[in-house]
Each structure stands twice: as C-alpha cells, then as structure tokens.
Design an enzyme around this catalytic site. Structure first.
Site, PDB file in Angstrom:
ATOM      1  N   GLY A 223       0.806  -1.230   0.000  1.00  0.00           N
ATOM      2  CA  GLY A 223       0.000   0.000   0.000  1.00  0.00           C
ATOM      3  C   GLY A 223       0.830   1.267   0.000  1.00  0.00           C
ATOM      4  O   GLY A 223       0.393   2.306   0.474  1.00  0.00           O
TER       5      GLY A 223
ATOM      6  N   GLY B 226      -2.726  -8.221 -14.393  1.00  0.00           N
ATOM      7  CA  GLY B 226      -2.616  -9.485 -13.686  1.00  0.00           C
ATOM      8  C   GLY B 226      -2.171  -9.247 -12.260  1.00  0.00           C
ATOM      9  O   GLY B 226      -1.717  -8.150 -11.919  1.00  0.00           O
ATOM     10  N   VAL B 227      -2.334 -10.261 -11.445  1.00  0.00           N
ATOM     11  CA  VAL B 227      -1.899 -10.182 -10.051  1.00  0.00           C
ATOM     12  C   VAL B 227      -0.678 -11.086  -9.913  1.00  0.00           C
ATOM     13  O   VAL B 227      -0.766 -12.295 -10.139  1.00  0.00           O
ATOM     14  CB  VAL B 227      -3.008 -10.654  -9.094  1.00  0.00           C
ATOM     15  CG1 VAL B 227      -2.534 -10.564  -7.655  1.00  0.00           C
ATOM     16  CG2 VAL B 227      -4.276  -9.839  -9.305  1.00  0.00           C
TER      17      VAL B 227
ATOM     18  N   TYR C 295      15.287  13.147  -8.518  1.00  0.00           N
ATOM     19  CA  TYR C 295      14.240  12.944  -7.517  1.00  0.00           C
ATOM     20  C   TYR C 295      14.054  14.259  -6.766  1.00  0.00           C
ATOM     21  O   TYR C 295      14.986  14.758  -6.152  1.00  0.00           O
ATOM     22  CB  TYR C 295      14.670  11.830  -6.561  1.00  0.00           C
ATOM     23  CG  TYR C 295      13.550  11.271  -5.725  1.00  0.00           C
ATOM     24  CD1 TYR C 295      12.916  10.077  -6.067  1.00  0.00           C
ATOM     25  CD2 TYR C 295      13.118  11.922  -4.571  1.00  0.00           C
ATOM     26  CE1 TYR C 295      11.892   9.548  -5.301  1.00  0.00           C
ATOM     27  CE2 TYR C 295      12.087  11.408  -3.798  1.00  0.00           C
ATOM     28  CZ  TYR C 295      11.485  10.209  -4.164  1.00  0.00           C
ATOM     29  OH  TYR C 295      10.474   9.688  -3.402  1.00  0.00           O
TER      30      TYR C 295
END
Lengths: 557, 557
Positions: A137, A270-271, A465
């Site tokens: 997550g 897809g997973v 970055y």
C-alpha cells in the site's frame, strides 16, 4: 547529519503502527523561518470520523468469497476497509486526514495462495466486480486507489498471506518468492540461506515483492544491484483469463520479453503471485561514507564519470545544494554550523553531498572497488566527511517517512516527484522542473524549498528525484499540489517537443497509477497506447483489474 | 589452433561475395573418417536453374511503389528477388542448393529513410500486400522467409539504404543508428567518435542494427557488453497503424517496458528504422587467451564461479570435449598432435577449451580484471595455452561461416541450435539435447559429431550452443535435420513438464522465426500467446507484416 532528506518525507508510516517521528526543535524553527508552519498543529481526523459508505458488495458475491476463502479472510468492517483505502501520496494523506473524499473498498479479501488468487479473479470476473491488488500500500501515484471503474463494487485483494519463500536454488542463485511477502521478511528469509536481494527503496519497510515487480521498482542500491525488473527471472501471475507463467532462463530470444510486460503491469495486467528472482550472496563487508562536492554541475559530472567508467558504488546518491542544506539543518543546529564552518574553510561555495556505499563478499573486493571509485572522483576535488556520516545515512535510510505526519500536522505541503533522462539533458531538465515547482508552490510570498537528488545513475543517464517542502495553501491544499505536479510533469515530458529520445521519462521509479495517466501517451505514443490497451483487453476482457490505473482512463463514478 | 568450431559452420557467406573457404586436407581426412563425406563434391545448382515463378505483384502496386521510391529502388528481376529469398538455415541452404522449394518474393523495395518505410507499409496495408523486413538476411530460423500469409503477393523491404549514423551524444554515450546499417559499418562510424557497440555475434559481417534489435541478439562479448536488448535506449519503428517511438531515458517505471516488445518483434510487430543505443568508449587495450579445463563439469563450474563472482572476461567461451577436439583437428594435424601431447602430459583426460577475452580503457583496468578472472579460475586447475591461441580465436571468429559451403558440397549435414537455462539444470539439459541429436542424426551406422559450448554466462545460468556435423541422409536430407530439431527442441522445452521455471528456453539468441513457432506456446503459455496476438493485431490489423513468423501460424499457401 542524521537522516537526510527525501526519505524524511515520503509516506505516512503511521498505519503500520510505526508511528510518526518528531522533528528536532532546531529543524522546526528552521522550517518555520523558511517556509512558515501552522502555529498550532492540526492533527488528522480520527478514523471513526471518516466518511465511509456502506459496502456495496452484493450478498451473493460475499457468500461465494466466504465459501472460497473462509469467513476470516473476507473483511467488510469499516476499519478494515479503511486500512486498505489507497496509498501514500500527498493527496491520499490529505484526503484521509480531512476525513472525506476517500475511495474505500467494499471488502478486503485475503487469499492464501496463488490458486485462491486465481479463483478470486474468476469469481469477480463472473460477477463483474472490480479488484484492486494490494501489497504494501505504499503507492504514491494512486496505484492502489479503490476505484470502481463503473463496476457495482470494488474489492481489495490483499496479498498479505502470500508470504512464502517458495524455493531457493543455491546453485543458480535464484529464489522464488510469493507476491505478498514484505521486503524485510524476504531479506530475513534469504539471509538464512546466505543470500540477499539487495533491493532497498525507501518504501522497504512496508513494500512487497509483488509490488516491486508490478511497479518496476528501483532501490537505493540499484547502482550495484540493478533495478528490480532486472532481477526478475520468472513471473507467475493470475489473470481473469487464466494463470500466466513466464521465464525459463536468464535470457531468451523467444520473441519480445513478455516478462517485461507482466512486470510493470501495476495490477492492471494481472496479479503477481510468485516471482523468481536473481539473488546474490549476502555481502560480508560494507562501507558507507559521504563526500561533498562543490556545486550541482561538478556533482553530476562526478557521478557521470563513475557511471561511465563503471566505478559506481552500490549506493551512489548525490544531493543538490538545497537538499544538502536541509540535511544539515535536520541533523541539528550544532552539526549544521560545524559542517558549514568546515566546508567554508575548504572553499566549498555550494556544498552538494554525495553518499557512497559499497558492499562486497570480501575485504579485498571492497577495498578494490572503493579505491576505484575514489580514484575516479579525485579530479572533482571532494571533501571527505568520512564513514560516520555515511553510516548514519544508512542507519536512517528508512526511518524518514515517519517524519512526514509531523510535517503534515504543521501545515506543510510535502511531496516528491521524479524522472530520469540522459546525461546531456540532465541539468537542463532539473532546472526546468525546479523552476516549475518553485513557481507553482509559492504561497503568500513564501518561497518553497525544492530539493533534488540523483539516486540512480546509469551509463547513459540518471534519475532526478525532487522533494518539496512548502507552506500549505489552506484554501486549496490539493489544488496547490496538483498545479505543481501538472507544471513539473509538463516540463518533464514536453521538454523537447517532437522527439521521443532525450526527454525525461514520466516516472523513473513511482509507476503510473492514476496520477501519471494523463501523460502516458506522451511517453509511449498512440501506438504504445493501442498495444497496451490490446494487452489489457487480452488478459482482462471486462476490465475488472485495478480500474483507472496505468492503461485505462476510467474515472471513479 | 585457428578458427574454432561452431563459427566454422554457420551460414553460407557466399551470397555476399566473400566466397567459400576451403578446409585443410587434414580436416577433410579427419571428417571423412569420423562421419563420412561424399566422394565427389556436389556443388549447388546455379541460380539460373533455380525454379522461380513470375512476380505476382499487381501492376498498380508496382507503379505506386515506383512513384514512391523511384524505379531503381523497386527490384523485380529474378536474380534480385532470389538474392533476398530467405535466410541461412540448413533448410534454406539445402533448398537453394537443390534449386526448388525456395520461397521467392515478388519484389524487393529499398526505401531511403524511416519516412519512406512508413509510407511503404501504409501502401502495402492499403493493397493487402505482405511485407518481409530484411536486414542482413542471416536468420537461421526462417525469420526472413518470403511467406505470403494468404496475401496476393509478398515484397521484401530491404533496409540497406537506412544506413546512417543519425547522431552521437558523446556526453550521454548514446548513438542513434538506422536499422539497415551493417554491424561493421556501425563499428567503423562509431570508432571515428571513439566509441564501440561491442556487439559481435558470429553473423557480425553481414548482420544489421535493426536485425540485432528485432531478434534480441547476443554477441560473443555479451558477457562484458550485455545482450543487444540491454543496449537499446530507444526505438523508432514503422507499423501499418503509424510510427512508433519509444525511449526517453535509460530506465523508466512508466508501465511495462514496451521497448522490450518492439525489440524481439522479428519484423512482425513493426519495422525498426532507428535505434538509440548505449555505446562505450572503444577499448584501447585487449587480451585474449585460452585455457584448458578437465571435463565439462569442471568447465561449467568454473564459468559459473566467474559469473557469480562477477569476474567474467568480456568474452568467456567454454567448449565441451567434442568441440575442443574438432577445434584441434581443424587447426591442422601437427597442431592437434602437439596439443594432445601437451595436455596428456598435464593429465588432462577430457580437455575442454575456455577462451577468455578482456577489453579495457586502460592497462591497469585490463590487468585488474584479468587478475580477478584468473584468480577465480585457479582452483579449477586450468592449463594455460597462452595468448597466441586466444588471439587466433579472435582473429578468426567471423571467418568460419565461409567453410560451411565446403561442408555442404561434401554432403555434410551441418547445423546449430541453442538454448539457455539456469545453472542447476545446465548439464542435465546439455545431456538431454546431446542424446536427442546423437540418436536422430545417425545415418548408416555413422555416429554424428555433436559439439556444445557456453558462450553467454549470467549469474543465474548460461546458454548452450550445439553444432552438429553428420553424414547426410541422401534420401531425405531435410527430414533428417527436422527430426533432429524436433527431438532436441522437445528435450529443451519439455524437460520439466508443468514448470515454467527451470526448463530451457526455446532460443537464447536465434529468435523464433518460422522454425520455433510450434513450441512458442510452451515458452510463453496460452496467456502469452493471447497477449502477443493482441499486440500483433493492434499494430498490424490485417497481418501484412512478416507473415508466418513469431506469433502467427499462417503457412505458406
């Protein structure tokens, strides 16, 4: 100097229980002076006050899921659903802090193994339910937002139980890991066999193996170990049209490398349930140290020289002067003063810190590689700050994100974005993005802090970055960042109109998700969009997989 | 020992004018004894006697092509069409030698630049004419066969005029080259800027940049320079649905790496007109040498050790005992005897030659890398044959193919095939393929010679390259090889049923073409076939691009 900069600021680690970390009093004073801070902290709305609608999952689907996975692995309580509602972008965090506008899944399911993942997808395809694959997550681009894509309901497919080390082949240096395994667990399990993956992005503490693969992750040691996709020997993925297994050898000429299509699919193609990965013997010796170079141009030239003479340290990380300054100040007032005095004495006008880290199987290898790096650096006149500063960077390299909540509490707009390009255009691109961010983030005449570093150098180019710290636009905090993101990304992709080569890439390590979709066609062209859409339709004909991410432009209803 | 083994045997170089090279009298005697040779040479049928049908290209298409490209760049004479009829597999050569069964294109067109290539494709799409992109014509898997795929006519799109060095970026070490540029020209043009590609497959003398990209080529120095796809920074391709440009940075996380779909497309997913490539400073110092190890197992273990300790030489090439023996005999009777005596004296029971080559920017780098390699090799008790043998290998590494015609003249079945797998299964796979070839190639009780080498080693595995020399089955020469190919490839892909990981790949460096298509689904699965088919349909909706190759199973009518 303790923890340096961008990793101070990425993500809210609070949900995992690690808790927010305070900033020093000196750092807070310094920030107040530079960008302004709220006088009184404004903490997040407690979860119980977040606006969450009832689950829309049809009863029949819920029953079938329970029959398949067991009652304990189909979660529908508000708190459980909130816990997997989106990732860690500034927008995600601000919406969650404010308590509204959070896209919450209708249920969370936890399959036990690749077979169950496959059956969940088939079940959801049959009932036309959207599925958001969920690892750590940690997406900062909306990659795990619970969007419905026009479906009646959306479930989060949490891969937490797919956390097995399936096999280790000590002869071939290949390990097969399940997609839901957290990176620290992977390192611990591999260490027991004497191996390491060597993949340490800032999200390391929470991120998963499947997430690394699905987003083409790059880690802090990618100079030495390569990007994650380069470690992938094989992939096993579940899709609505069946299981997909790829990878029989280190390399192949059997047509396009479809592994590189499965990898980077962001859960929309897809997973990923298992990944076969190249592992390496765990290094026995390591050395981290920091040097300071005078100015961005000198620093970038130094890193280019290392990359092109193949003498990069495994960790090679160059901060610009702004990021270096923030790093000094965040490490404490006394340290900052001491460092400034030292560097002034060495006639450093614009100190840019370069962190170098080598890891090796033997003392001899370590010494030889370190000598080669330092020899190549010599003509750039580095001031060496020594091993203590370097080791301190290493010790704190994952701890920074916890400070982000503190900054959010104090009304700071804190976010990051990134790109990569070829060396010839690197400094120009940095200037363009920097200018866009400085221009768009200014509030009430307060100039934001815009920092930049190179953490991934290649022979032909490098990443850039950016981390921003700005006073928050209290009227329109989300709009403030959206405008900045828009301007910066326009600068990245449109820098050289009409030429694909020589611009910046839309994203070097954060993936596409929802947030980068508006620019994806700039990156891959209309033919690319057609190819990707066709691939998506082939594996997911009804569009249940991670709606609104990567390839399709469906918006949440 | 002069030119060693498989590169003795690959391809007919005659069409390019280099001419066939004779084998020494000793080599011919030795071969006659081992596998039998025709008493009288049977030369190829002269081109004028090859059965070629009239061009089937509709007049309207021909006129439009002439209007677009000019008369001189639309070739319809028999000799011109024959010159681009297929590649260099044993089947291609045998059909051409016999004078029938050669699939000949209806015309050859030579566009001048990427824009003209794009317009040729659009024109052919409009008229539903099949298009076979053609670079060096060195495919050994039917990749450039002039198949019609059910269309009324097929043209060869010869990229010979796309031979420009478009740009060199000396800061980023990136060069943009056109797809039709021959490898030696590319090296010469880059050398003028101080750079090299470092890509030296055995097809080097004729192969093109676009061909390298379209087939995911691997070269003799790939241990040092990487496979060709790893050098690709960007691709420009023409497709029937429009131009496609990819690649803005050394690396990206903007979804799947579509460059890896364009690369490996074998002309069926687009025509590669330009490639942006990572180049390296041309090495100033080099050293090639040969050592001998005792037995395949010791040799493979030695190469694995080098790969996993990252001390590989840029060229690292291990021959098994059979290939080593052939190399000795082909270098002459006296040399062979001397080498055998030397090695017996050193108690080598089963000599396996390992060629090592280092190339470096400085003497110091060369010495350090060579020391590291030789240090890692020490425990495998190598017998060093010294620099002369190594340099001789280098000097002759492209010259071998010219000897193939001599062997074909003398009734030898000479062909190669290759694969790659992980280290743990490498020797088992070699044994299985070897057994399949020995079993199927035997004719009249004469045992064939089956040789094998590792020329590409990775941390997790290596390639296996097989070369056969067998007495020809005069009744059914093509069937003889087809049976051998079938048995060997079955052994490669089916070795461990039900597991994608751990088998051999269908092809490590020769691509799919027509010949490997029957096994492609074993490699990429049914989901992979669906994805590839979908991608093909997206870029080439009517299937005009290189029919019958890679993804579709259309057969020549």
């Amino acid at each position: 100097m303790s923890d340096s900069i961008d990793h101070t600021l990425r993500g809210s680690w609070a949900p995992s229980g690690a808790g927010a970390a305070p900033l020093s009093a000196h750092a807070m004073r310094w920030l107040r002076q530079r960008i302004g801070l709220s006088e009184a902290p404004t903490p997040a709305v407690p979860p119980s006050l977040i606006d969450v609608s009832e689950t829309a999952l049809p009863q029949v689907v819920s029953s079938e899921l329970v029959a398949l996975l067991g009652e304990n692995h189909v979660l529908t309580e508000t708190g459980q659903r909130l816990g997997r509602a989106g990732g860690l972008s500034y927008g995600d965090l601000m919406r969650r802090r404010g308590g509204n506008g959070v896209a919450v899944p209708d249920a969370v399911v936890l399959p036990a193994d690749p077979e169950q993942v496959q059956r969940v997808l088939e079940l959801c395809a049959r009932h036309d339910i959207a599925v958001v694959p969920f690892g750590g997550g940690t997406s900062v681009v909306g990659g795990v937002s619970s969007l419905r894509g026009g479906k009646v309901a959306v479930i989060v497919l949490d891969l937490a139980r797919l956390n097995r080390l399936v096999s280790v082949d000590p002869v071939s240096h290949v390990a097969v890991l399940q997609g839901g395994m957290r990176a620290p667990d992977a390192e611990a399990l591999l260490a027991a066999h004497g191996f390491t993956l060597g993949h340490f992005p800032q999200s390391f503490e929470r991120a998963t193996i499947g997430g690394f693969a699905a987003t083409r992750s790059a880690g802090q040691a990618s100079a030495g170990h390569g990007r994650f996709e380069g470690m992938v020997e094989g992939v096993r993925a579940a899709t609505p049209v069946g299981e997909w297994r790829l990878g029989t050898a280190p390399a192949s000429a059997a047509g396009p490398d479809l592994r590189q299509l499965a990898v980077g699919g962001e859960g929309a193609l897809g997973v990923i349930t298992e990944v076969a990965l190249r592992v390496r013997p765990a290094p026995v010796h390591s050395r981290y140290e920091a040097v300071v170079l005078d100015g961005w141009q000198v620093g970038a030239e130094a890193v280019r020289t290392l990359a092109q003479s193949r003498t990069l340290a495994d960790v090679t990380r160059l901060s610009d002067a702004d990021e270096t300054e923030v790093g000094f100040e965040f490490s404490g007032g006394m340290k900052a003063r001491a460092l400034r005095t030292l560097l002034r004495g060495r006639r450093m006008h614009e100190p840019c810190m370069l962190v170098l880290g080598w890891e090796a199987a033997s003392r001899r290898e370590l010494d030889e590689r370190r000598d080669a790096t330092l020899r190549a650096l010599r003509r750039f006149r580095p001031v060496r700050l020594g091993g203590k500063v370097g080791e301190s960077w290493r010790a704190n390299r994952f701890s920074g994100p916890r400070q982000r909540d503190t900054l959010l509490d104090h009304g700071v707009c804190v976010e990051t974005l990134e790109t990569a390009t070829h060396w010839a255009g690197l400094s120009e691109l940095r200037s363009a993005v920097r200018a866009a961010l400085l221009r768009t983030l200014e509030v009430d005449g307060r100039t934001p802090i815009v920092m930049c570093h190179v953490s991934h150098a290649y022979e032909t180019g490098a990443s850039l970055y950016f981390t921003v710290l700005a006073g928050r636009d209290q009227q329109d905090p989300l709009g403030q960042w959206q405008r900045a993101k828009q301007a910066a990304t326009d600068a990245i992709v449109e820098r050289t109109p009409g030429r694909a080569m020589g611009r910046g890439t839309l994203t070097h390590q954060h993936a596409v998700g929802t947030d980068h979709q508006p620019w994806l066609a700039d990156e891959i062209g209309s033919v690319g969009v057609q190819v990707l859409t066709a691939a998506k339709k082939a594996v997911d004909p009804t569009g249940i997989l991670n709606p609104g991410k990567l390839v399709d432009r469906w918006q949440e209803e």
